[in-house]
Design a protein around this motif. Structure first.
Motif, short mmCIF file in Angstrom:
data_model
loop_
_atom_site.label_atom_id
_atom_site.label_comp_id
_atom_site.label_asym_id
_atom_site.label_seq_id
_atom_site.Cartn_x
_atom_site.Cartn_y
_atom_site.Cartn_z
N ASP A 66 0.13 36.75 4.41
CA ASP A 66 -0.53 38.27 5.01
C ASP A 66 0.07 38.73 4.18
OD1 ASP A 66 1.61 37.43 5.98
OD2 ASP A 66 2.13 38.74 6.59
N TYR A 67 -0.52 40.24 4.01
CA TYR A 67 -0.10 41.60 2.88
C TYR A 67 1.32 41.48 3.84
CZ TYR A 67 0.96 45.64 0.92
OH TYR A 67 1.44 47.22 0.25
N ASP A 68 1.93 41.36 4.59
CA ASP A 68 3.18 42.12 4.77
C ASP A 68 4.50 40.61 4.23
OD1 ASP A 68 3.00 43.84 5.82
OD2 ASP A 68 2.60 43.83 8.20
N GLY A 69 3.59 39.58 4.76
CA GLY A 69 4.56 38.78 3.94
C GLY A 69 4.60 38.66 2.70
N ILE A 70 3.40 38.62 2.40
CA ILE A 70 3.78 38.14 0.57
C ILE A 70 4.38 39.20 0.29
CG2 ILE A 70 2.56 38.49 -1.37
CD1 ILE A 70 -0.39 38.23 -0.17
N ILE A 71 4.62 40.46 0.79
CA ILE A 71 5.80 41.86 0.40
C ILE A 71 7.35 41.06 0.53
CG2 ILE A 71 6.58 44.05 0.29
CD1 ILE A 71 3.80 44.12 -0.87
N ARG A 72 7.43 40.44 1.97
CA ARG A 72 8.66 40.04 1.88
C ARG A 72 9.02 39.23 1.11
NH1 ARG A 72 6.96 40.86 7.58
NH2 ARG A 72 6.57 38.94 7.90
N GLU A 73 8.02 38.27 0.98
CA GLU A 73 8.91 37.12 0.46
C GLU A 73 8.74 37.13 -1.05
OE1 GLU A 73 5.98 33.59 1.75
OE2 GLU A 73 7.29 32.23 0.66
N GLY A 74 7.66 37.97 -1.20
CA GLY A 74 8.05 38.52 -2.58
C GLY A 74 9.43 38.94 -3.36
N GLU A 75 9.57 39.94 -2.06
CA GLU A 75 10.68 40.67 -3.11
C GLU A 75 12.07 40.43 -2.57
OE1 GLU A 75 10.04 44.95 -0.51
OE2 GLU A 75 10.23 45.68 -2.04
N LEU A 98 -0.55 43.10 -5.21
CA LEU A 98 -0.32 43.16 -6.29
C LEU A 98 0.31 44.14 -6.89
CD1 LEU A 98 -2.99 40.25 -8.40
CD2 LEU A 98 0.16 40.03 -8.19
N LYS A 99 -0.66 44.80 -6.75
CA LYS A 99 -0.81 46.52 -6.51
C LYS A 99 1.13 46.60 -5.97
CE LYS A 99 -2.25 49.87 -7.85
NZ LYS A 99 -2.79 50.25 -9.06
N TYR A 100 1.03 46.23 -4.87
CA TYR A 100 2.39 47.25 -4.80
C TYR A 100 3.89 46.36 -5.45
CZ TYR A 100 6.52 47.00 -2.00
OH TYR A 100 8.10 47.76 -1.01
N PHE A 101 3.39 44.96 -5.80
CA PHE A 101 4.93 44.44 -6.37
C PHE A 101 4.25 45.47 -7.78
CE2 PHE A 101 3.88 41.35 -4.26
CZ PHE A 101 5.48 40.53 -3.98
N SER A 102 3.49 46.27 -8.68
CA SER A 102 3.19 46.12 -10.58
C SER A 102 4.08 48.06 -10.06
CB SER A 102 1.44 46.38 -10.27
OG SER A 102 1.30 47.35 -11.15
N ASN A 103 4.19 48.71 -8.56
CA ASN A 103 4.59 49.88 -8.83
C ASN A 103 5.75 49.74 -8.38
OD1 ASN A 103 1.86 51.03 -8.76
ND2 ASN A 103 1.34 51.00 -6.71
#
Ligand code: E4P
Length: 223
Positions: A66-75, A98-103
């Protein structure tokens, strides 16, 4: 073309690094499980261990879908080491992430790519790498290398800088074919990289050179 090794085995990563041709590492949850690495702390330590062996990109895959989980784990993965590349699955929330991480300037590898359309979406979202799985496509009677070729054409048409990381490589000919069609990176099992060294004529030629050298040296010693 860059060579990555596709494993979580520290021994194999060291062996590939010693060959002098290694540029990076990719892992996935199955490869981590194969090495018996589980539990958040052990997984994180293992990624750091890999980063201390190879000074190049190391793909670490998120488990969240899920989006929030991917962001949390990725960061949190990206914060482990400067060489970590966050590996994100090709799903809707993954592309959004991907867009969030790229920014944010966090490097990403969009995994489980099986079509040109998926590769186009990942590039538009700013992925650093896309991973088309060529071996798994070949397994279902679809030409995996042809997909790399198509993605190359599309990226070149529009100047996308996303790198094509050919994955699910099974043998040395996959590496050669990927190089022919312009993949930026091939991530390979150690066996496929090592197999590139071998040619019977090299072995025969070297034996002959050494035998002739020995003969000449013996003749000179006699004279
Ligand atoms: C890519 O990064 C994957 O780890 C990978 O290459 C999977 O390959 P497989 O089809 O051999 O599991």
């Amino acid at each position: 073309m860059k060579f990555f090794i596709d494993t979580a085995s520290l021994a194999q990563i060291k062996e590939a690094q010693d060959l002098g041709v290694l540029d990076g590492v990719t892992t996935n949850p199955s490869l981590m499980a194969k090495e018996g690495i589980s539990g958040e702390d052990r997984v994180r330590k293992h990624y750091v261990d890999i980063c201390t062996i190879v000074d190049g990109p190391v793909s670490a895959e998120v488990i969240a879908t899920d989006y929030d989980g991917i962001i949390r784990e990725g960061e949190s993965l990206a914060a482990l080491h400067k060489n970590i590349v966050v590996k994100v699955p090709m799903i809707r929330d993954g592309v959004k992430a991907l867009k969030y991480f790229s920014n944010k300037g966090i490097k990403t590898n969009c995994t489980l790519i099986f079509s040109a359309g998926q590769a186009l979406l990942a590039a538009k979202a700013g992925a650093t790498y896309v991973s088309p799985f060529i071996g798994r496509l070949d397994d279902v009677s679809t030409d995996g290398v042809a997909l790399i070729d198509t993605i190359r054409t599309i990226y070149d048409n529009y100047g996308y800088t996303t790198e094509i990381l050919a994955a699910s490589i099974r043998h040395p000919m996959h590496i050669i074919q990927c190089a022919e069609v312009g993949a930026d990176v091939a991530t390979c099992p150690l066996s496929a990289i090592v197999a590139l060294f071998d040619h019977p004529l090299t072995t025969i030629g070297l034996e002959k050179f050494l035998a002739d050298h020995k003969k000449a040296a013996a003749a000179m010693a006699k004279a």
